[in-house]
Design an enzyme around this catalytic site. Structure first.
Site, PDB file in Angstrom:
ATOM      1  N   LYS A 181       0.817  -1.220   0.000  1.00 47.45           N
ATOM      2  CA  LYS A 181       0.000   0.000   0.000  1.00 47.45           C
ATOM      3  C   LYS A 181       0.857   1.280   0.000  1.00 47.45           C
ATOM      4  CE  LYS A 181      -3.972  -2.223   2.206  1.00 47.45           C
ATOM      5  NZ  LYS A 181      -5.030  -2.069   3.224  1.00 47.45           N
ATOM      6  N   ARG A 223       2.545  -6.908   8.964  1.00 40.55           N
ATOM      7  CA  ARG A 223       1.847  -5.761   9.570  1.00 40.55           C
ATOM      8  C   ARG A 223       2.420  -5.417  10.943  1.00 40.55           C
ATOM      9  NH1 ARG A 223      -3.956  -7.703   7.292  1.00 40.55           N
ATOM     10  NH2 ARG A 223      -4.094  -6.316   5.481  1.00 40.55           N
ATOM     11  N   HIS A 255      -2.290  -5.540   1.542  1.00 36.47           N
ATOM     12  CA  HIS A 255      -3.623  -6.131   1.366  1.00 36.47           C
ATOM     13  C   HIS A 255      -3.452  -7.561   0.874  1.00 36.47           C
ATOM     14  CE1 HIS A 255      -7.720  -6.821  -0.046  1.00 36.47           C
ATOM     15  NE2 HIS A 255      -7.161  -7.332  -1.133  1.00 36.47           N
ATOM     16  N   ASN A 263      -2.263  -0.009   6.936  1.00 35.71           N
ATOM     17  CA  ASN A 263      -1.759  -1.318   7.381  1.00 35.71           C
ATOM     18  C   ASN A 263      -0.861  -2.004   6.362  1.00 35.71           C
ATOM     19  OD1 ASN A 263      -3.760  -1.984   5.611  1.00 35.71           O
ATOM     20  ND2 ASN A 263      -4.822  -3.426   6.948  1.00 35.71           N
ATOM     21  N   GLU A 301     -10.021 -10.257  -7.645  1.00 34.10           N
ATOM     22  CA  GLU A 301      -9.058  -9.177  -7.414  1.00 34.10           C
ATOM     23  C   GLU A 301      -7.885  -9.254  -8.397  1.00 34.10           C
ATOM     24  OE1 GLU A 301     -10.095  -8.290  -2.722  1.00 34.10           O
ATOM     25  OE2 GLU A 301      -8.143  -9.204  -3.198  1.00 34.10           O
ATOM     26  N   TYR A 318     -12.587  -1.588  -3.469  1.00 33.30           N
ATOM     27  CA  TYR A 318     -13.078  -1.718  -2.095  1.00 33.30           C
ATOM     28  C   TYR A 318     -14.598  -1.557  -2.006  1.00 33.30           C
ATOM     29  CZ  TYR A 318      -8.409  -1.946   0.029  1.00 33.30           C
ATOM     30  OH  TYR A 318      -7.159  -2.341   0.436  1.00 33.30           O
ATOM     31  N   THR A 335      -5.450  -7.598  10.450  1.00 35.49           N
ATOM     32  CA  THR A 335      -5.734  -6.299   9.812  1.00 35.49           C
ATOM     33  C   THR A 335      -5.240  -5.143  10.670  1.00 35.49           C
ATOM     34  OG1 THR A 335      -7.704  -7.263   8.810  1.00 35.49           O
ATOM     35  CG2 THR A 335      -7.595  -4.859   8.863  1.00 35.49           C
ATOM     36  N   PHE A 339     -15.391   4.039   7.410  1.00 35.26           N
ATOM     37  CA  PHE A 339     -14.019   4.381   7.033  1.00 35.26           C
ATOM     38  C   PHE A 339     -13.808   4.404   5.516  1.00 35.26           C
ATOM     39  CE2 PHE A 339     -14.040  -0.232   8.056  1.00 35.26           C
ATOM     40  CZ  PHE A 339     -13.608  -0.766   6.846  1.00 35.26           C
ATOM     41  N   ARG A 345      -2.229 -14.462   4.052  1.00 36.41           N
ATOM     42  CA  ARG A 345      -2.907 -13.822   5.188  1.00 36.41           C
ATOM     43  C   ARG A 345      -2.119 -14.068   6.484  1.00 36.41           C
ATOM     44  NH1 ARG A 345      -7.539 -11.543   4.049  1.00 36.41           N
ATOM     45  NH2 ARG A 345      -8.410 -11.609   6.146  1.00 36.41           N
TER      46      ARG A 345
HETATM   47  P1  CMP Z   1      -7.495  -4.486   3.647  1.00 37.06           P
HETATM   48  O1  CMP Z   1      -7.079  -5.846   4.055  1.00 37.06           O
HETATM   49  O2  CMP Z   1      -6.901  -3.902   2.417  1.00 37.06           O
HETATM   50  O3  CMP Z   1      -9.094  -4.472   3.505  1.00 37.06           O
HETATM   51  C1  CMP Z   1      -9.894  -3.376   3.804  1.00 37.06           C
HETATM   52  C2  CMP Z   1      -9.107  -2.225   4.348  1.00 37.06           C
HETATM   53  O4  CMP Z   1      -9.890  -1.283   5.045  1.00 37.06           O
HETATM   54  C3  CMP Z   1      -8.139  -2.743   5.418  1.00 37.06           C
HETATM   55  O5  CMP Z   1      -7.130  -3.500   4.841  1.00 37.06           O
HETATM   56  C4  CMP Z   1      -7.742  -1.441   6.065  1.00 37.06           C
HETATM   57  O6  CMP Z   1      -6.812  -0.692   5.276  1.00 37.06           O
HETATM   58  C5  CMP Z   1      -9.076  -0.710   6.074  1.00 37.06           C
HETATM   59  N1  CMP Z   1      -9.795  -0.902   7.344  1.00 37.06           N
HETATM   60  C6  CMP Z   1     -10.329  -2.039   7.821  1.00 37.06           C
HETATM   61  N2  CMP Z   1     -10.936  -1.831   9.010  1.00 37.06           N
HETATM   62  C7  CMP Z   1     -10.793  -0.530   9.274  1.00 37.06           C
HETATM   63  C8  CMP Z   1     -11.187   0.311  10.347  1.00 37.06           C
HETATM   64  N3  CMP Z   1     -11.877  -0.166  11.382  1.00 37.06           N
HETATM   65  N4  CMP Z   1     -10.865   1.618  10.297  1.00 37.06           N
HETATM   66  C9  CMP Z   1     -10.184   2.119   9.237  1.00 37.06           C
HETATM   67  N5  CMP Z   1      -9.771   1.366   8.176  1.00 37.06           N
HETATM   68  C10 CMP Z   1     -10.059   0.071   8.205  1.00 37.06           C
END
Ligand code: CMP
Length: 137
Positions: free
Chosen positions: A9, A102, A115, A112, A126, A49, A91, A57, A85
């Site tokens: 990212k 992470r 992805h 984070n 994807e 997304y 996450t 968010f 994963r």
């Molecule tokens: P990703 O695995 O790319 O999938 C969805 C993304 O949304 C996640 O990683 C984060 O970057 C973001 N995300 C998920 N949960 C939250 C949250 N509670 N607040 C802000 N961003 C979030």
């Protein structure tokens, strides 16, 4: 062997961590089958997304994912979706296990650093979002 989709990212690319993350991917036994650096448009980020559109968010996530270049990857390995994963970690980096990407590199649940697809069916969708069929031969 199966495949998953990964993104390094904008936070990690901007921090100069893409190389270290690629190193961890290769050390984790993955083959990089396809790779590209790009700056996502808002349309791309909103589409990618889309399942999160109703989340509070969502707007902030789209801003983050379009703030700078990302690296998109097609990764191949046995049990690729789960293995990636596991290597990424939770996450929210606050909950990520020691040694995961992470835990090492991410700043927050949103920023984070990586992805990964959450299931083989999602990986198939994807992968074709960012790669053409001939990239994935
Ligand atoms: P990703 O695995 O790319 O999938 C969805 C993304 O949304 C996640 O990683 C984060 O970057 C973001 N995300 C998920 N949960 C939250 C949250 N509670 N607040 C802000 N961003 C979030």
């Amino acid at each position: 062997m199966d495949r998953t989709f990964a993104i390094i990212k904008p936070d990690a690319v901007a921090a100069g961590q893409a190389g270290q993350i690629l190193g961890a991917i290769e050390a984790g036994g993955f083959i990089v089958r396809a790779m590209r650096m790009l700056k996502m448009s808002r349309t791309q980020a909103e589409g990618f997304y889309g399942v999160h559109r109703e989340r509070p968010f969502f707007g902030s996530l789209v801003n983050f994912m379009t703030e700078g270049p990302v690296v998109v990857l097609a990764l191949e390995r046995e049990n690729a979706v789960k293995a990636w994963r596991d290597l990424m970690g939770a996450t929210n980096p606050a909950n990520a296990a020691e040694g995961t990407i992470r835990k090492r590199f991410a700043a927050s649940v949103e920023r984070n650093c990586v992805h990964g697809s959450d299931a083989p069916e999602t990986a198939a969708v994807e992968l074709t979002f960012f790669f053409s069929a001939s990239d994935l031969l």
